[in-house]
Every structure is written in C-alpha cells, then in structure tokens.
Write a protein that holds these residues in place. Structure first.
Motif, PDB file in Angstrom:
ATOM      1  N   ARG A  55       2.324  -9.022  70.171  1.00  0.00           N
ATOM      2  CA  ARG A  55       1.462  -7.944  69.693  1.00  0.00           C
ATOM      3  C   ARG A  55       0.647  -8.309  68.459  1.00  0.00           C
ATOM      4  O   ARG A  55      -0.187  -7.524  68.003  1.00  0.00           O
ATOM      5  CB  ARG A  55       2.297  -6.703  69.387  1.00  0.00           C
ATOM      6  CG  ARG A  55       3.335  -6.876  68.273  1.00  0.00           C
ATOM      7  CD  ARG A  55       3.987  -5.538  67.956  1.00  0.00           C
ATOM      8  NE  ARG A  55       4.998  -5.650  66.908  1.00  0.00           N
ATOM      9  CZ  ARG A  55       5.562  -4.602  66.314  1.00  0.00           C
ATOM     10  NH1 ARG A  55       5.213  -3.380  66.675  1.00  0.00           N
ATOM     11  NH2 ARG A  55       6.473  -4.784  65.374  1.00  0.00           N
ATOM     12  N   SER A  56       0.865  -9.474  67.900  1.00  0.00           N
ATOM     13  CA  SER A  56       0.126  -9.877  66.703  1.00  0.00           C
ATOM     14  C   SER A  56      -1.327 -10.183  67.056  1.00  0.00           C
ATOM     15  O   SER A  56      -1.632 -10.688  68.136  1.00  0.00           O
ATOM     16  CB  SER A  56       0.780 -11.091  66.053  1.00  0.00           C
ATOM     17  OG  SER A  56       0.765 -12.197  66.930  1.00  0.00           O
ATOM     18  N   LYS A  57      -2.214  -9.892  66.125  1.00  0.00           N
ATOM     19  CA  LYS A  57      -3.630 -10.171  66.330  1.00  0.00           C
ATOM     20  C   LYS A  57      -3.943 -11.660  66.199  1.00  0.00           C
ATOM     21  O   LYS A  57      -4.664 -12.237  67.009  1.00  0.00           O
ATOM     22  CB  LYS A  57      -4.474  -9.402  65.305  1.00  0.00           C
ATOM     23  CG  LYS A  57      -4.621  -7.924  65.542  1.00  0.00           C
ATOM     24  CD  LYS A  57      -5.589  -7.359  64.501  1.00  0.00           C
ATOM     25  CE  LYS A  57      -5.864  -5.899  64.729  1.00  0.00           C
ATOM     26  NZ  LYS A  57      -6.857  -5.381  63.737  1.00  0.00           N
ATOM     27  N   TYR A  58      -3.405 -12.259  65.147  1.00  0.00           N
ATOM     28  CA  TYR A  58      -3.778 -13.626  64.811  1.00  0.00           C
ATOM     29  C   TYR A  58      -2.547 -14.468  64.495  1.00  0.00           C
ATOM     30  O   TYR A  58      -1.489 -13.939  64.128  1.00  0.00           O
ATOM     31  CB  TYR A  58      -4.701 -13.654  63.580  1.00  0.00           C
ATOM     32  CG  TYR A  58      -5.969 -12.855  63.725  1.00  0.00           C
ATOM     33  CD1 TYR A  58      -7.094 -13.400  64.321  1.00  0.00           C
ATOM     34  CD2 TYR A  58      -6.050 -11.549  63.250  1.00  0.00           C
ATOM     35  CE1 TYR A  58      -8.266 -12.677  64.446  1.00  0.00           C
ATOM     36  CE2 TYR A  58      -7.215 -10.806  63.367  1.00  0.00           C
ATOM     37  CZ  TYR A  58      -8.318 -11.378  63.969  1.00  0.00           C
ATOM     38  OH  TYR A  58      -9.471 -10.654  64.093  1.00  0.00           O
ATOM     39  N   GLU A  59      -2.741 -15.767  64.615  1.00  0.00           N
ATOM     40  CA  GLU A  59      -1.740 -16.733  64.156  1.00  0.00           C
ATOM     41  C   GLU A  59      -2.345 -17.520  62.997  1.00  0.00           C
ATOM     42  O   GLU A  59      -3.454 -18.064  63.117  1.00  0.00           O
ATOM     43  CB  GLU A  59      -1.357 -17.695  65.279  1.00  0.00           C
ATOM     44  CG  GLU A  59      -0.388 -18.778  64.843  1.00  0.00           C
ATOM     45  CD  GLU A  59      -0.154 -19.828  65.911  1.00  0.00           C
ATOM     46  OE1 GLU A  59       0.560 -20.805  65.628  1.00  0.00           O
ATOM     47  OE2 GLU A  59      -0.714 -19.675  67.022  1.00  0.00           O
ATOM     48  N   LEU A  60      -1.642 -17.554  61.878  1.00  0.00           N
ATOM     49  CA  LEU A  60      -2.112 -18.316  60.727  1.00  0.00           C
ATOM     50  C   LEU A  60      -1.871 -19.793  60.982  1.00  0.00           C
ATOM     51  O   LEU A  60      -0.748 -20.230  61.168  1.00  0.00           O
ATOM     52  CB  LEU A  60      -1.365 -17.879  59.465  1.00  0.00           C
ATOM     53  CG  LEU A  60      -1.734 -18.595  58.157  1.00  0.00           C
ATOM     54  CD1 LEU A  60      -3.213 -18.409  57.831  1.00  0.00           C
ATOM     55  CD2 LEU A  60      -0.863 -18.094  57.012  1.00  0.00           C
ATOM     56  N   GLN A  61      -2.958 -20.584  60.967  1.00  0.00           N
ATOM     57  CA  GLN A  61      -2.847 -22.008  61.288  1.00  0.00           C
ATOM     58  C   GLN A  61      -2.876 -22.910  60.063  1.00  0.00           C
ATOM     59  O   GLN A  61      -2.141 -23.895  60.005  1.00  0.00           O
ATOM     60  CB  GLN A  61      -3.968 -22.401  62.264  1.00  0.00           C
ATOM     61  CG  GLN A  61      -3.866 -21.714  63.615  1.00  0.00           C
ATOM     62  CD  GLN A  61      -4.760 -22.359  64.649  1.00  0.00           C
ATOM     63  OE1 GLN A  61      -5.945 -22.587  64.409  1.00  0.00           O
ATOM     64  NE2 GLN A  61      -4.196 -22.648  65.810  1.00  0.00           N
ATOM     65  N   HIS A  62      -3.727 -22.587  59.099  1.00  0.00           N
ATOM     66  CA  HIS A  62      -3.843 -23.448  57.920  1.00  0.00           C
ATOM     67  C   HIS A  62      -4.142 -22.610  56.681  1.00  0.00           C
ATOM     68  O   HIS A  62      -4.857 -21.617  56.758  1.00  0.00           O
ATOM     69  CB  HIS A  62      -4.961 -24.489  58.074  1.00  0.00           C
ATOM     70  CG  HIS A  62      -4.848 -25.345  59.285  1.00  0.00           C
ATOM     71  ND1 HIS A  62      -3.879 -26.324  59.409  1.00  0.00           N
ATOM     72  CD2 HIS A  62      -5.576 -25.372  60.442  1.00  0.00           C
ATOM     73  CE1 HIS A  62      -4.027 -26.916  60.586  1.00  0.00           C
ATOM     74  NE2 HIS A  62      -5.031 -26.357  61.218  1.00  0.00           N
ATOM     75  N   VAL A  63      -3.611 -23.032  55.550  1.00  0.00           N
ATOM     76  CA  VAL A  63      -3.969 -22.486  54.242  1.00  0.00           C
ATOM     77  C   VAL A  63      -4.221 -23.661  53.312  1.00  0.00           C
ATOM     78  O   VAL A  63      -3.375 -24.548  53.169  1.00  0.00           O
ATOM     79  CB  VAL A  63      -2.856 -21.590  53.662  1.00  0.00           C
ATOM     80  CG1 VAL A  63      -3.220 -21.157  52.243  1.00  0.00           C
ATOM     81  CG2 VAL A  63      -2.620 -20.372  54.544  1.00  0.00           C
ATOM     82  N   VAL A  64      -5.397 -23.676  52.688  1.00  0.00           N
ATOM     83  CA  VAL A  64      -5.747 -24.744  51.747  1.00  0.00           C
ATOM     84  C   VAL A  64      -6.148 -24.106  50.422  1.00  0.00           C
ATOM     85  O   VAL A  64      -7.085 -23.298  50.370  1.00  0.00           O
ATOM     86  CB  VAL A  64      -6.908 -25.611  52.283  1.00  0.00           C
ATOM     87  CG1 VAL A  64      -7.323 -26.643  51.227  1.00  0.00           C
ATOM     88  CG2 VAL A  64      -6.507 -26.303  53.574  1.00  0.00           C
ATOM     89  N   ARG A  65      -5.423 -24.444  49.349  1.00  0.00           N
ATOM     90  CA  ARG A  65      -5.694 -23.897  48.026  1.00  0.00           C
ATOM     91  C   ARG A  65      -6.208 -25.016  47.109  1.00  0.00           C
ATOM     92  O   ARG A  65      -5.603 -26.075  47.018  1.00  0.00           O
ATOM     93  CB  ARG A  65      -4.441 -23.280  47.418  1.00  0.00           C
ATOM     94  CG  ARG A  65      -3.861 -22.116  48.216  1.00  0.00           C
ATOM     95  CD  ARG A  65      -2.691 -21.470  47.500  1.00  0.00           C
ATOM     96  NE  ARG A  65      -3.118 -20.707  46.326  1.00  0.00           N
ATOM     97  CZ  ARG A  65      -2.877 -21.055  45.079  1.00  0.00           C
ATOM     98  NH1 ARG A  65      -2.224 -22.179  44.808  1.00  0.00           N
ATOM     99  NH2 ARG A  65      -3.287 -20.311  44.074  1.00  0.00           N
ATOM    100  N   THR A  66      -7.324 -24.735  46.447  1.00  0.00           N
ATOM    101  CA  THR A  66      -7.887 -25.671  45.479  1.00  0.00           C
ATOM    102  C   THR A  66      -7.917 -24.987  44.113  1.00  0.00           C
ATOM    103  O   THR A  66      -8.487 -23.905  43.975  1.00  0.00           O
ATOM    104  CB  THR A  66      -9.313 -26.084  45.877  1.00  0.00           C
ATOM    105  OG1 THR A  66      -9.287 -26.703  47.162  1.00  0.00           O
ATOM    106  CG2 THR A  66      -9.898 -27.045  44.855  1.00  0.00           C
ATOM    107  N   HIS A  67      -7.285 -25.607  43.131  1.00  0.00           N
ATOM    108  CA  HIS A  67      -7.185 -25.017  41.797  1.00  0.00           C
ATOM    109  C   HIS A  67      -7.655 -26.044  40.766  1.00  0.00           C
ATOM    110  O   HIS A  67      -7.108 -27.141  40.697  1.00  0.00           O
ATOM    111  CB  HIS A  67      -5.736 -24.608  41.510  1.00  0.00           C
ATOM    112  CG  HIS A  67      -5.598 -23.518  40.511  1.00  0.00           C
ATOM    113  ND1 HIS A  67      -6.162 -23.572  39.255  1.00  0.00           N
ATOM    114  CD2 HIS A  67      -4.964 -22.309  40.570  1.00  0.00           C
ATOM    115  CE1 HIS A  67      -5.881 -22.469  38.587  1.00  0.00           C
ATOM    116  NE2 HIS A  67      -5.158 -21.683  39.361  1.00  0.00           N
TER     117      HIS A  67
END
Length: 259
Positions: A55-67
């Motif tokens: 029932r989920s809308k999306y699947e989280l595939q990648h997260v990229v954080r730049t600080h």
C-alpha cells in the motif's frame, strides 16, 4: 532510524515557522528573510514493515547529504545573529547563491553514479579525464543529463532565481520545473516543506506512473544540499486540497508579465 529499528513507523514533519525568526530591526541583509519565507508544513509517514509494501506510494532508494559547514563562508552565509542594536534575526550573505552552487555540484557528483545510466557516467568520466589532461580552461565540464535518471524533479522553492539556475545548470525542460514554479507562485518559500508541496502538485495535476523516479532536491543553512530519490510503487493520481482550483494558465500569464 528505519535502518536501525526494524518493523517501525516514523512520522516526518517538515515545517517553516517564520514567527519565531521575524526580524524587527533595520539591517537590510536581515530584513530579506521577512520577505522571502512563508509559513507552511507537510507530514509523511515512513515504514519499513513488509506488510506495508503493497500500500505504500513510494520506495526510498537513495539519500545524499552534502554539508559544507567546515567552510566558514558556507557556514555564515545563512546565520542567526544579533544586529548592532541587539535585535536577533537571520542574516543572508551575498555569497549565498555561489555557495548553493558549490553545494549542488558536490551533491550531484555523489548522486550521479547512483542514478545515472552507464552511458552518462562514461561521458562524464571521459570529460573529466580530458580536462585533467588538457587543462580545465580548455574544455567545459560535462553536465550529465539527469532527465535520463528521473521522470519528476522537486526543487526547493528558495526563490525564482534558485529554480531558474537549477533549470539552467541541469538543462531541465519546463515540464520538470513547472511543479516547483507553481509551488513558489502559490505558496511562496515554505522552506523544507516545499518539496512535499511540489510532489503533491505532481500527484494532483500530472500524475505519477508505476516505476517513475522522483528526485527531491533541497537546500538549507549550514550550508546544506540534500537529495532524496524515490521510486513509485504504483500509479498515483491523488488529489490534494492544497492544489484545488489551481489555474496553471493564469500562473503562466502572470509569470510572463514579470520575466
């Protein structure tokens, strides 16, 4: 958190509340946020439970954080401080757009190998090798075609200049940036929640097909540039009340009058 805690729900709330940071002084660089930001908010429910996959809308595939906080100029380009009279507010420096460009470049350099087809990666690598051999001034850097990696892009609505520059630098077509322009036009800069307003527009006004890839791109003080990549698990055409009665033609006409 979801990687560490199995069988868990997480409620994520993104909001912009200008009330607590409203500036009552007279320093121009600290008055700008009063004009830029608006109040807004959005909430998302995330889950790593197997039973929710259907029932989920999306699947989280990648997260990229730049600080870039290690760079003093980047850290101080958006900072809360007191003016000469002791009135507290948020100061924006003139170097903000340049630093945002540096953060974006660093972010997509990391994101590219995760999402781009191998053909684009090879072109980028070949260009980088030639520039190192002949000199960077003798050949322009190759900007990968991110339209090959995503069907939808949600750009942080930091301002018209922000959207224009990202459209230019990434060679995006109008259909990729229209949802972000619509969000800025209707709601203003609602900061971190803006990318969810943009996604709501895409779902309400365009629709998302199963398998579509969505790139959310946001900026923040620090200075930060963050990317999240989602894949649609099913067709999505939800109608969000935030976009009821929105007139795209009127927006286009209004923006045409103020180029």
């Amino acid at each position: 958190m979801l990687q560490l805690l199995p069988n868990t729900y997480v409620l994520v709330v993104s909001t912009e509340n200008i009330t607590q940071n409203w500036y009552f002084g007279n320093t121009k660089s600290m008055l700008i946020p009063n004009c830029l930001f608006r109040v807004g908010g959005a909430a998302m429910l995330l889950s790593n439970k197997r039973m929710d996959a259907w029932r989920s809308k999306y699947e989280l595939q990648h997260v990229v954080r730049t600080h870039l906080a290690a760079n003093d100029a980047a850290f101080n380009c958006v900072v809360e401080q007191e003016d000469a009279e002791g009135t507290r507010g948020v100061k924006l420096s003139k170097e903000l757009m340049a630093i945002a460009g540096e953060a974006l470049k660093a972010n997509i350099t990391t994101l590219g190998p995760l999402v781009l087809p191998i053909s684009e990666q090879m072109l980028f690598a070949a260009n980088l090798l030639v520039r190192k051999t002949l000199g960077k001034k003798r050949m322009r850097p190759y900007i990968p075609d991110f339209k090959l990696a995503f069907e939808h892009v949600c750009i942080h609505t930091g301002g018209r200049g922000v959207i224009d520059e990202i459209e230019k630098q990434l060679s995006l077509t109008p259909e990729y940036v229209d949802p972000s322009r619509a969000t800025l036009y209707r709601f203003g800069n609602v900061s971190s929640s803006s990318i969810w307003y943009v996604l709501a527009y895409i779902e309400s006004c365009k629709g998302v097909c199963k398998g579509d890839r969505v790139w959310q791109l946001a900026f923040g003080s620090g200075f930060k540039c963050n990317s999240a990549v989602w894949r649609a698990n099913r067709r999505i055409s939800d109608k969000h009340s935030a976009w009821d009665l929105f007139d795209h033609d009127k927006m286009a006409a209004d923006l045409a009058q103020h180029p």
